[in-house]
Design an enzyme around this catalytic site. Structure first.
Site, PDB file in Angstrom:
ATOM      1  N   ASP A  91       0.875  -1.162   0.000  1.00  0.00           N
ATOM      2  CA  ASP A  91       0.000   0.000   0.000  1.00  0.00           C
ATOM      3  C   ASP A  91       0.920   1.221   0.000  1.00  0.00           C
ATOM      4  O   ASP A  91       1.637   1.463   0.973  1.00  0.00           O
ATOM      5  CB  ASP A  91      -0.876  -0.031   1.262  1.00  0.00           C
ATOM      6  CG  ASP A  91      -1.757   1.191   1.348  1.00  0.00           C
ATOM      7  OD1 ASP A  91      -1.522   2.156   0.579  1.00  0.00           O
ATOM      8  OD2 ASP A  91      -2.671   1.196   2.191  1.00  0.00           O
ATOM      9  N   LYS A 192      12.313   5.910 -29.576  1.00  0.00           N
ATOM     10  CA  LYS A 192      11.850   5.319 -30.839  1.00  0.00           C
ATOM     11  C   LYS A 192      12.959   5.465 -31.882  1.00  0.00           C
ATOM     12  O   LYS A 192      13.707   6.447 -31.878  1.00  0.00           O
ATOM     13  CB  LYS A 192      10.556   5.996 -31.303  1.00  0.00           C
ATOM     14  CG  LYS A 192       9.373   5.634 -30.386  1.00  0.00           C
ATOM     15  CD  LYS A 192       8.082   6.226 -30.857  1.00  0.00           C
ATOM     16  CE  LYS A 192       6.958   5.993 -29.866  1.00  0.00           C
ATOM     17  NZ  LYS A 192       6.286   4.697 -30.004  1.00  0.00           N
ATOM     18  N   GLU A 226      -3.433   9.478 -32.992  1.00  0.00           N
ATOM     19  CA  GLU A 226      -3.739   8.109 -32.567  1.00  0.00           C
ATOM     20  C   GLU A 226      -5.161   7.751 -32.979  1.00  0.00           C
ATOM     21  O   GLU A 226      -6.056   8.603 -32.904  1.00  0.00           O
ATOM     22  CB  GLU A 226      -3.636   7.978 -31.051  1.00  0.00           C
ATOM     23  CG  GLU A 226      -2.235   8.162 -30.521  1.00  0.00           C
ATOM     24  CD  GLU A 226      -2.197   7.859 -29.031  1.00  0.00           C
ATOM     25  OE1 GLU A 226      -1.818   6.749 -28.680  1.00  0.00           O
ATOM     26  OE2 GLU A 226      -2.568   8.747 -28.241  1.00  0.00           O
ATOM     27  N   HIS A 250       6.219  14.203 -25.001  1.00  0.00           N
ATOM     28  CA  HIS A 250       6.729  13.613 -26.247  1.00  0.00           C
ATOM     29  C   HIS A 250       6.990  14.666 -27.330  1.00  0.00           C
ATOM     30  O   HIS A 250       8.038  14.659 -27.974  1.00  0.00           O
ATOM     31  CB  HIS A 250       5.731  12.592 -26.804  1.00  0.00           C
ATOM     32  CG  HIS A 250       5.386  11.491 -25.842  1.00  0.00           C
ATOM     33  ND1 HIS A 250       6.276  10.979 -24.946  1.00  0.00           N
ATOM     34  CD2 HIS A 250       4.240  10.784 -25.656  1.00  0.00           C
ATOM     35  CE1 HIS A 250       5.696  10.011 -24.251  1.00  0.00           C
ATOM     36  NE2 HIS A 250       4.463   9.880 -24.657  1.00  0.00           N
ATOM     37  N   LYS A 339      -6.532  11.860 -30.044  1.00  0.00           N
ATOM     38  CA  LYS A 339      -6.979  10.467 -29.968  1.00  0.00           C
ATOM     39  C   LYS A 339      -8.275  10.336 -30.770  1.00  0.00           C
ATOM     40  O   LYS A 339      -8.951  11.338 -31.034  1.00  0.00           O
ATOM     41  CB  LYS A 339      -7.226  10.076 -28.513  1.00  0.00           C
ATOM     42  CG  LYS A 339      -5.927   9.956 -27.712  1.00  0.00           C
ATOM     43  CD  LYS A 339      -6.179   9.276 -26.378  1.00  0.00           C
ATOM     44  CE  LYS A 339      -4.921   9.183 -25.543  1.00  0.00           C
ATOM     45  NZ  LYS A 339      -3.985   8.144 -26.007  1.00  0.00           N
TER      46      LYS A 339
END
Ligand code: BG6
Length: 467
Positions: A91, A192, A226, A250, A339
């Site tokens: 926890d 990447k 996306e 990013h 998105k």
């Protein structure tokens, strides 16, 4: 296959191992490291979770996640991971939990009869970071094993904070217990393959290096589109939104890589200093220009998905920034993410001259590579001009898109203690400061939030294209 120099006996403690990020990205990366024998045989994984979760359940969800990526599962690698993976119920708010964790790590080291490098990977919501860091620190877990022969490192997932103020708080909390050399702030876009290529490409091709300024470059557009929505991450996403989730981290990092001076030594410190110069030379969007320089949108159906009928959280954000640096003054840098769009596509587009005519494009994903669009004369008597492209893609150039995925690279670089692809606290703060006026304007009212259809190109951004 990439090789790892001198891997050391280690333990990777993954906080939040049952969460989406751990299941879909971190654990598959760990599995690949075992499969490709990139870790020392004495490398252990400890997953923490609030609930008592059997290690077998974690392995099962890892296999589901690999299956979803159409990857054939290697039973030997799973068997090795099974023998190295254990769970520890913790926890995060409970100090006793950390005493227990310290003892538990010691027991693993005792059994292995060796000291282990310790990695604490925080794959947990940003609201809990501070507590966990403080508890690790007050329980001495920032030190290596008890004989003091190994180090302890903290790997933090973005977003680092929620705004400038909370980021400053988090930075102060971590630096109270951890040295900067122990901290690895992850921005997996930096890992990447194409992002890794930006500096090399610029440095090794004088053709481009010499025109890398506002005398030739007229626009830079960085887009991370996306097709997926928020994928069940309602609580996290409704408090964060696209600007904090992707632009602040990013896209700012990709912009810094694109514009930075290339240091001659290419060492981590020089790279960080050059990236910071870029971020500090950018101007925050002026408060009275937010409506002109930024667009936000929300995909239709989002409010039902997050069960918040009045949510003004953006699932799409596009912001234009300018630099005060003499080499870059006047060039618009447009950062866009969204998105629920038509396609998944991340790219960096550098326009030379009139936008759209002569351009260099780094394709970060998918179909990783680089395209140069040129104007040529069409065959025949007429002097007609046509655009044509010169294309490099990793798949046909090297037979593979990448030998390592971004999360594997992140883990390996942290294990090699190479900081070049991680972000510094100053970079994090500079990126937050740039976005403060937009965050403030978007927080105070829902004006201008455009609802767009899922599967579309997103909101109307004509006003930004005109800048
Ligand atoms: C994460 C964001 O950092 O990056 C997610 O939190 C996003 O919202 C993801 O979906 C995208 O990563 P990738 O590597 O799939 O482009």
């Amino acid at each position: 296959m990439a090789t790892v120099t001198d891997p050391k006996p280690s333990v990777i403690v993954i906080f939040g191992i049952t969460g989406d990020l751990a299941r879909n990205k971190v654990l598959p990366a760990v599995y690949h490291l075992y499969k490709n024998r990139m870790v020392d045989e004495h490398t252990f994984v400890v997953g923490t979770s609030r609930r008592d979760v059997p290690a077998e359940d974690v392995l099962a969800s890892l296999q589901t996640s690999l299956g979803q990526e159409d990857e054939a599962i290697d039973p030997d690698a799973i068997a090795v991971l099974r023998s190295r993976l254990s769970m520890y119920t913790l926890d995060p708010e409970q100090p006793d939990s950390y005493d227990g964790l310290r003892d538990y790590l010691q027991s693993i080291e005792d059994k292995a009869a060796t000291c282990l490098e310790r990695y604490f990977y925080l794959s947990i919501p940003p609201q809990v970071f501070g507590t966990v860091v403080e508890q690790l620190g007050t329980h001495g877990l920032q030190q290596g094993c008890r004989h003091g022969t190994t180090t302890s490192r903290l790997l933090l997932e973005k977003p680092f904070g929620y705004d400038t103020q909370s980021a400053e708080r988090l930075i102060a909390q971590t630096s109270e217990y951890f040295e900067e050399s122990q901290l690895f702030r992850i921005d997996h876009y930096l890992a990447k393959e194409t992002a890794q290529n930006i500096l090399t490409f610029r440095q090794r091709n004088p053709l481009f290096n010499h025109i890398w300024n506002n005398r030739h470059i007229t626009r830079v557009s960085i887009t991370a589109a996306e097709a997926i929505g928020i994928e069940g991450r309602s609580n996290f996403y409704d408090q964060i939104g696209a600007l904090r989730d992707i632009v602040q981290s990013h896209l700012m990092q990709l912009l810094a890589l694109t514009l930075m001076e290339i240091p001659s030594d290419m060492g981590a410190d020089s790279i960080h200093a050059a990236k910071l110069d870029v971020l500090q030379s950018l101007q925050p969007v002026p408060a009275d220009k937010v409506a002109d320089q930024a667009v936000r949108g929300q995909y239709a159906g989002y409010r039902d998905e997050v069960a918040n009928p009045t949510s003004t959280t953006e699932t799409y954000a596009s912001v234009v920034l300018f630099s005060q640096h003499p080499d870059w003054q006047g060039v618009p840098f447009r950062l866009t993410t969204g998105k629920g769009l038509k396609l998944k596509r991340t790219s960096i587009t550098v326009d030379l001259g009139e936008p759209g005519i002569n351009r260099l494009q780094f394709r970060v994903q998918p179909n990783e590579g680089i395209t140069l669009t040129l104007q040529v004369k069409r065959p025949g008597l007429a002097r007609d001009v046509e655009p044509t492209t010169m294309n490099f893609d990793y798949e046909s150039g090297f037979g593979v898109a990448s030998t390592l995925n971004a999360y594997e690279r992140v883990l390996i670089e942290a294990m090699q203690a190479d900081h070049s692809l991680f972000t510094t606290s100053q970079e994090v703060l500079a990126a937050w400061e740039l976005l403060e006026p937009v965050l403030a304007a978007w927080q105070s009212s829902g004006d201008g939030l455009e609802v767009y259809e899922q599967g579309s190109d997103g909101p109307d951004v004509t006003k930004l294209s005109a800048i």
